[in-house]
Design an enzyme around this catalytic site. Structure first.
Site, PDB file in Angstrom:
ATOM      1  N   TYR A 135      26.206  56.667  55.374  1.00 54.07           N
ATOM      2  CA  TYR A 135      26.829  55.763  56.337  1.00 54.07           C
ATOM      3  C   TYR A 135      25.931  55.568  57.552  1.00 54.07           C
ATOM      4  O   TYR A 135      25.914  56.359  58.489  1.00 54.07           O
ATOM      5  CB  TYR A 135      28.251  56.260  56.682  1.00 54.07           C
ATOM      6  CG  TYR A 135      29.148  55.925  55.525  1.00 54.07           C
ATOM      7  CD1 TYR A 135      29.012  56.618  54.327  1.00 54.07           C
ATOM      8  CD2 TYR A 135      30.028  54.861  55.563  1.00 54.07           C
ATOM      9  CE1 TYR A 135      29.754  56.265  53.208  1.00 54.07           C
ATOM     10  CE2 TYR A 135      30.768  54.511  54.454  1.00 54.07           C
ATOM     11  CZ  TYR A 135      30.626  55.213  53.278  1.00 54.07           C
ATOM     12  OH  TYR A 135      31.343  54.846  52.176  1.00 54.07           O
ATOM     13  N   LYS A 153      25.277  63.514  42.542  1.00 50.30           N
ATOM     14  CA  LYS A 153      24.227  62.833  41.779  1.00 50.30           C
ATOM     15  C   LYS A 153      22.955  63.676  41.909  1.00 50.30           C
ATOM     16  O   LYS A 153      21.887  63.182  42.310  1.00 50.30           O
ATOM     17  CB  LYS A 153      24.042  61.405  42.336  1.00 50.30           C
ATOM     18  CG  LYS A 153      23.137  60.510  41.535  1.00 50.30           C
ATOM     19  CD  LYS A 153      23.733  60.031  40.230  1.00 50.30           C
ATOM     20  CE  LYS A 153      22.712  59.217  39.451  1.00 50.30           C
ATOM     21  NZ  LYS A 153      23.157  58.903  38.078  1.00 50.30           N
ATOM     22  N   ASP A 199      28.372  59.091  38.187  1.00 47.45           N
ATOM     23  CA  ASP A 199      28.502  57.954  37.269  1.00 47.45           C
ATOM     24  C   ASP A 199      29.371  58.335  36.064  1.00 47.45           C
ATOM     25  O   ASP A 199      30.294  57.613  35.683  1.00 47.45           O
ATOM     26  CB  ASP A 199      27.140  57.398  36.844  1.00 47.45           C
ATOM     27  CG  ASP A 199      26.088  58.456  36.597  1.00 47.45           C
ATOM     28  OD1 ASP A 199      26.385  59.657  36.786  1.00 47.45           O
ATOM     29  OD2 ASP A 199      24.958  58.104  36.204  1.00 47.45           O
ATOM     30  N   ASP A 222      34.252  57.794  48.850  1.00 46.30           N
ATOM     31  CA  ASP A 222      34.843  56.514  49.264  1.00 46.30           C
ATOM     32  C   ASP A 222      35.108  55.659  48.017  1.00 46.30           C
ATOM     33  O   ASP A 222      36.212  55.136  47.802  1.00 46.30           O
ATOM     34  CB  ASP A 222      33.848  55.822  50.206  1.00 46.30           C
ATOM     35  CG  ASP A 222      34.393  54.547  50.805  1.00 46.30           C
ATOM     36  OD1 ASP A 222      35.600  54.284  50.677  1.00 46.30           O
ATOM     37  OD2 ASP A 222      33.598  53.801  51.414  1.00 46.30           O
ATOM     38  N   ASP A 258      38.979  54.820  45.904  1.00 49.35           N
ATOM     39  CA  ASP A 258      39.579  53.501  45.640  1.00 49.35           C
ATOM     40  C   ASP A 258      39.963  53.412  44.163  1.00 49.35           C
ATOM     41  O   ASP A 258      41.022  52.881  43.808  1.00 49.35           O
ATOM     42  CB  ASP A 258      38.608  52.361  45.974  1.00 49.35           C
ATOM     43  CG  ASP A 258      38.785  51.830  47.402  1.00 49.35           C
ATOM     44  OD1 ASP A 258      39.180  52.633  48.270  1.00 49.35           O
ATOM     45  OD2 ASP A 258      38.530  50.639  47.641  1.00 49.35           O
TER      46      ASP A 258
HETATM   47 MG    MG Z   1      36.715  52.648  51.386  1.00 40.59          MG
END
Ligand code: MG
Ligand code: NAI
Length: 355
Positions: free
Chosen positions: A130, A183, A216, A240, A244
């Site tokens: 971020y 990862k 993945d 994040d 979702d």
């Molecule tokens: Mg989000």
């Protein structure tokens, strides 16, 4: 308990109004004595004060016991110098809300093609990829030439340790199973350190089962068999994205509750964005922000040793389940009601609950 409510942009004011009514009803029913204080953030504040965060708001929030933040139109905010600050990042960074806890579960009466599941994604919230929060000064994305961009990812031992501890503690209160998502085959150093620290932390919790999965492959595993997961811990961006997916798998992105937690503060925040495509139409699902608010009440109850806050949280969660099962919900979760009427349905269920 003093709570600051910041409705935000797009569907934010609609879902915040529904959440506010639920909070009032819970406060009365469980005698929580909640006081609220509402302020503008996002576009409304930018217009009024020249900044998406009004002057003095950080101090107000720091002095309160909790914060409810509606979604903001963060994609619109490009230039911090012009007051276009991402409110979500602003509070996560300034209140040091390092853990983003995102439960996802299926509900009786709500169609799901994958079978029942109940899991929590615990996402690191303050660094990683971020760019707007991983540097002390400047930005983690650099335009080297007009054709070359470098995006930096910051992983620190301190942030890995505290998110690992938060995830282990949560897993011990649940089914004692922790999955580390990473990862490390490509990000060998950063995610290598993340795995090592999570595994080291887990050794301090007897009986805690730990595994790890590449991010993945995780997309396939979580769709194939979501019920094999209990608590999932990951770095900021992977968590994040994954959360979702898990919210949508549970029935709708509008069902994803989310609590941002630090050592001293917590912020309830819907897991989704400001949904401009459906804003102002009274069709947005308010459950994400309502369930996030339940998490905030439970957090406050645990911190202050006041079990009635925990009871209120459980009652709100139960009311959401009842509303879904009886079709008193928005269209995305199989109901026919609008946003406001769905909030009212939760109020009615809470008020009729004699427990
Ligand atoms: Mg989000
Ligand atoms: P979004 O999460 O707002 O919407 C994605 C899809 O899910 C849309 O089809 C939307 O209608 C639907 N959806 C979202 N919440 C819903 C709800 N409660 N009920 C029913 N349907 C719902 O993501 P999008 O469209 O990519 O982003 C819109 C804006 O939100 C952008 O400016 C983005 O930067 C911002 N955003 C803000 C966040 C925050 O403030 N925490 C988080 C994520 C995005």
């Amino acid at each position: 308990m003093r709570i600051v409510v910041l409705p935000g942009d797009g569907i934010g004011p609609e879902i915040s109004a529904a959440t506010y009514n639920v909070l009032r009803a819970a406060s009365e029913h469980f005698q929580l004595g909640i006081q609220t204080d509402e302020h503008e953030v996002g576009h409304a504040s930018l217009k009024q004060f020249g900044s998406t965060i009004p002057p003095g708001l950080l101090e107000t929030v720091q002095a309160a016991d909790g914060l409810i933040l509606g979604p903001a139109a963060t994609f619109d905010f490009k230039d911090e110098q012009r007051g276009e600050i991402n409110p979500s990042k602003y509070f996560r960074k300034n209140l040091d809300l390092f853990a983003n806890v995102r439960p996802a579960r299926t509900y009786p009466g709500l169609r799901n093609r994958l079978g029942d599941f109940d899991l929590v994604v615990v996402r690191e919230n303050t660094e990683g990829f971020y760019a707007d929060r991983n540097m002390e000064q400047g930005n983690g994305e650099i335009l080297v030439t007009s054709d070359v961009v470098i995006s930096l990812r910051r992983i620190t031992r301190h942030c890995c340790e505290r998110i690992a501890q938060a995830a282990c503690q949560l897993a011990m209160r649940r089914r004692k199973h922790l999955t580390i998502v990473h990862k490390a085959n490509v990000l060998k150093i950063g995610d290598g350190m993340f795995i090592d620290i999570c595994r080291e932390a887990a050794r301090g919790y007897p009986g805690l089962e730990v595994d790890d999965i590449l991010v993945d492959a995780m997309m396939a595993h979580v769709v194939r068999q979501p019920d094999r997961f209990d608590v999932i811990v990951s770095t900021n961006m992977f968590g994040d994205i994954l959360s979702d997916l898990t919210a949508e798998l549970s029935g709708s992105l509008g069902l994803g509750g989310s609590l941002n937690v630090g050592a001293k503060h917590a912020m309830a925040q819907a897991a989704h964005g400001s949904a401009p495509d459906i804003a102002g139409r009274d069709i947005a699902n308010p459950f994400s922000l309502i369930l996030s608010t339940a998490l905030l009440l439970a957090w406050h109850g645990e911190r202050t040793g006041a079990p009635r806050f925990e009871s209120a949280a459980r009652a709100i969660e139960g009311a959401v389940a009842t509303a879904i099962q009886s079709g008193r919900a928005t269209k995305d979760v199989g109901g026919k009601l609008g946003t406001a009427a769905t909030g009212q349905a939760i109020v009615d269920i809470l008020q009729s609950d004699k427990a």
